[in-house]
Design a protein around this motif. Structure first.
Motif, PDB file in Angstrom:
ATOM      1  N   ASN A   1      14.250 -65.115   6.383  1.00  0.00           N
ATOM      2  CA  ASN A   1      15.150 -66.356   7.540  1.00  0.00           C
ATOM      3  C   ASN A   1      15.960 -64.388   8.405  1.00  0.00           C
ATOM      4  O   ASN A   1      16.668 -63.569   7.575  1.00  0.00           O
ATOM      5  CB  ASN A   1      16.741 -66.953   7.409  1.00  0.00           C
ATOM      6  CG  ASN A   1      16.019 -68.199   7.230  1.00  0.00           C
ATOM      7  OD1 ASN A   1      15.091 -68.771   8.338  1.00  0.00           O
ATOM      8  ND2 ASN A   1      16.286 -68.616   5.639  1.00  0.00           N
TER       9      ASN A   1
ATOM     10  N   SER B   1      14.159 -69.208   9.578  1.00  0.00           N
ATOM     11  CA  SER B   1      14.441 -69.075  11.121  1.00  0.00           C
ATOM     12  C   SER B   1      14.816 -67.641  11.539  1.00  0.00           C
ATOM     13  O   SER B   1      14.847 -66.845  11.088  1.00  0.00           O
ATOM     14  CB  SER B   1      14.964 -69.789  11.104  1.00  0.00           C
ATOM     15  OG  SER B   1      15.192 -70.979  11.454  1.00  0.00           O
ATOM     16  N   LEU B   2      14.299 -67.276  12.349  1.00  0.00           N
ATOM     17  CA  LEU B   2      14.966 -66.076  13.710  1.00  0.00           C
ATOM     18  C   LEU B   2      15.865 -66.168  14.346  1.00  0.00           C
ATOM     19  O   LEU B   2      16.292 -67.342  15.464  1.00  0.00           O
ATOM     20  CB  LEU B   2      13.679 -65.142  14.406  1.00  0.00           C
ATOM     21  CG  LEU B   2      14.385 -64.357  15.195  1.00  0.00           C
ATOM     22  CD1 LEU B   2      14.850 -63.054  14.464  1.00  0.00           C
ATOM     23  CD2 LEU B   2      12.385 -64.154  15.943  1.00  0.00           C
ATOM     24  N   THR B   3      17.078 -65.215  14.406  1.00  0.00           N
ATOM     25  CA  THR B   3      18.577 -65.401  15.505  1.00  0.00           C
ATOM     26  C   THR B   3      19.055 -64.196  15.653  1.00  0.00           C
ATOM     27  O   THR B   3      18.872 -63.508  15.104  1.00  0.00           O
ATOM     28  CB  THR B   3      19.951 -65.486  14.313  1.00  0.00           C
ATOM     29  OG1 THR B   3      18.972 -66.831  14.063  1.00  0.00           O
ATOM     30  CG2 THR B   3      20.840 -66.498  15.588  1.00  0.00           C
TER      31      THR B   3
ATOM     32  N   PHE C   1       5.063 -65.652  12.158  1.00  0.00           N
ATOM     33  CA  PHE C   1       5.542 -66.737  11.693  1.00  0.00           C
ATOM     34  C   PHE C   1       5.366 -67.528  10.407  1.00  0.00           C
ATOM     35  O   PHE C   1       4.113 -68.504  10.939  1.00  0.00           O
ATOM     36  CB  PHE C   1       6.432 -68.110  12.401  1.00  0.00           C
ATOM     37  CG  PHE C   1       7.440 -67.465  13.409  1.00  0.00           C
ATOM     38  CD1 PHE C   1       8.479 -66.746  12.819  1.00  0.00           C
ATOM     39  CD2 PHE C   1       7.470 -66.184  14.727  1.00  0.00           C
ATOM     40  CE1 PHE C   1       9.608 -66.322  13.884  1.00  0.00           C
ATOM     41  CE2 PHE C   1       8.139 -65.710  15.376  1.00  0.00           C
ATOM     42  CZ  PHE C   1      10.126 -65.607  14.841  1.00  0.00           C
TER      43      PHE C   1
ATOM     44  N   THR D   1      13.945 -72.476  12.846  1.00  0.00           N
ATOM     45  CA  THR D   1      14.003 -72.453  14.474  1.00  0.00           C
ATOM     46  C   THR D   1      13.846 -71.311  14.936  1.00  0.00           C
ATOM     47  O   THR D   1      13.740 -69.515  13.928  1.00  0.00           O
ATOM     48  CB  THR D   1      15.475 -72.403  14.865  1.00  0.00           C
ATOM     49  OG1 THR D   1      16.578 -72.273  14.554  1.00  0.00           O
ATOM     50  CG2 THR D   1      15.773 -74.027  14.585  1.00  0.00           C
ATOM     51  N   ILE D   2      14.064 -71.321  16.545  1.00  0.00           N
ATOM     52  CA  ILE D   2      14.485 -69.005  16.816  1.00  0.00           C
ATOM     53  C   ILE D   2      14.613 -69.819  17.525  1.00  0.00           C
ATOM     54  O   ILE D   2      15.078 -70.211  18.489  1.00  0.00           O
ATOM     55  CB  ILE D   2      12.014 -69.053  17.274  1.00  0.00           C
ATOM     56  CG1 ILE D   2      11.888 -68.900  16.429  1.00  0.00           C
ATOM     57  CG2 ILE D   2      12.803 -67.745  18.406  1.00  0.00           C
ATOM     58  CD1 ILE D   2       9.969 -68.738  17.498  1.00  0.00           C
TER      59      ILE D   2
ATOM     60  N   CYS E   1      17.529 -67.629  20.427  1.00  0.00           N
ATOM     61  CA  CYS E   1      17.402 -65.902  21.941  1.00  0.00           C
ATOM     62  C   CYS E   1      18.230 -65.042  22.165  1.00  0.00           C
ATOM     63  O   CYS E   1      18.881 -64.615  21.772  1.00  0.00           O
ATOM     64  CB  CYS E   1      16.639 -65.905  22.799  1.00  0.00           C
ATOM     65  SG  CYS E   1      14.618 -66.452  21.978  1.00  0.00           S
TER      66      CYS E   1
ATOM     67  N   LEU F   1      12.349 -62.857  24.085  1.00  0.00           N
ATOM     68  CA  LEU F   1      11.033 -62.579  22.810  1.00  0.00           C
ATOM     69  C   LEU F   1       9.659 -62.009  24.091  1.00  0.00           C
ATOM     70  O   LEU F   1       9.008 -62.456  23.707  1.00  0.00           O
ATOM     71  CB  LEU F   1      10.266 -63.315  22.515  1.00  0.00           C
ATOM     72  CG  LEU F   1      11.938 -63.431  20.775  1.00  0.00           C
ATOM     73  CD1 LEU F   1      11.640 -64.970  19.832  1.00  0.00           C
ATOM     74  CD2 LEU F   1      12.285 -62.600  20.040  1.00  0.00           C
TER      75      LEU F   1
ATOM     76  N   MET G   1       3.228 -63.146  19.565  1.00  0.00           N
ATOM     77  CA  MET G   1       3.675 -64.109  18.153  1.00  0.00           C
ATOM     78  C   MET G   1       2.803 -65.112  17.287  1.00  0.00           C
ATOM     79  O   MET G   1       2.064 -65.061  18.389  1.00  0.00           O
ATOM     80  CB  MET G   1       5.218 -64.869  18.677  1.00  0.00           C
ATOM     81  CG  MET G   1       6.428 -64.567  18.811  1.00  0.00           C
ATOM     82  SD  MET G   1       7.404 -65.481  19.431  1.00  0.00           S
ATOM     83  CE  MET G   1       7.294 -65.507  21.363  1.00  0.00           C
TER      84      MET G   1
END
Length: 123
Positions: free
Chosen positions: A62, A83-85, A100, A108-109, A111, A116, A120
């Motif tokens: 993550n 996930s990416l935050t 991913f 979740t992503i 932003c 972004l 992807m």
């Protein structure tokens, strides 16, 4: 799954020696660079620095930039297993491919107002 926190000055994700990484927020550097098994954090203690993802082994389970006020830069592939935050106060000039590859549901992503603007891949 260990945690990795950016604590060093401006630098590259996989710098050798790995003095930019710690196992705690604001802790002492020297932890190994993150792998796909590690939760990676850039937070307020990381400073307003530039972190460049610069090798093909950039990876995190993550990836979380909450509280980070620096810049995420680079052009190489970043592999994220969960996930990416993105942080609301960060700058993102990173233009590499985000891959991913989660093998479970619920990731979740987030932003936080950041765009972004990158290719992807979802595996």
């Amino acid at each position: 799954m260990p945690d990795r926190y950016w604590v060093g000055p401006t630098g590259n994700w996989n710098s050798v020696p790995a003095s930019n990484w710690s196992t705690t927020s604001g802790g002492v550097g020297g932890a190994a660079a993150p792998t796909i098994a590690d939760n990676v954090f850039f937070d307020a203690a990381s400073g307003s620095v530039v972190v460049t993802s610069n090798s093909t082994s950039n990876a995190a389970l993550n990836l979380n930039f909450t509280g980070f006020t620096g810049t995420w830069a680079g052009t190489t592939v970043m592999t994220i297993g969960g996930s990416l935050t993105l942080g609301a106060g960060m700058t993102r000039t990173y233009t590499g491919v985000l891959t991913f590859n989660a093998t479970s549901l619920g990731h979740t992503i987030t932003c936080n107002g950041k765009i972004l603007n990158a290719n992807m891949t979802f595996n």
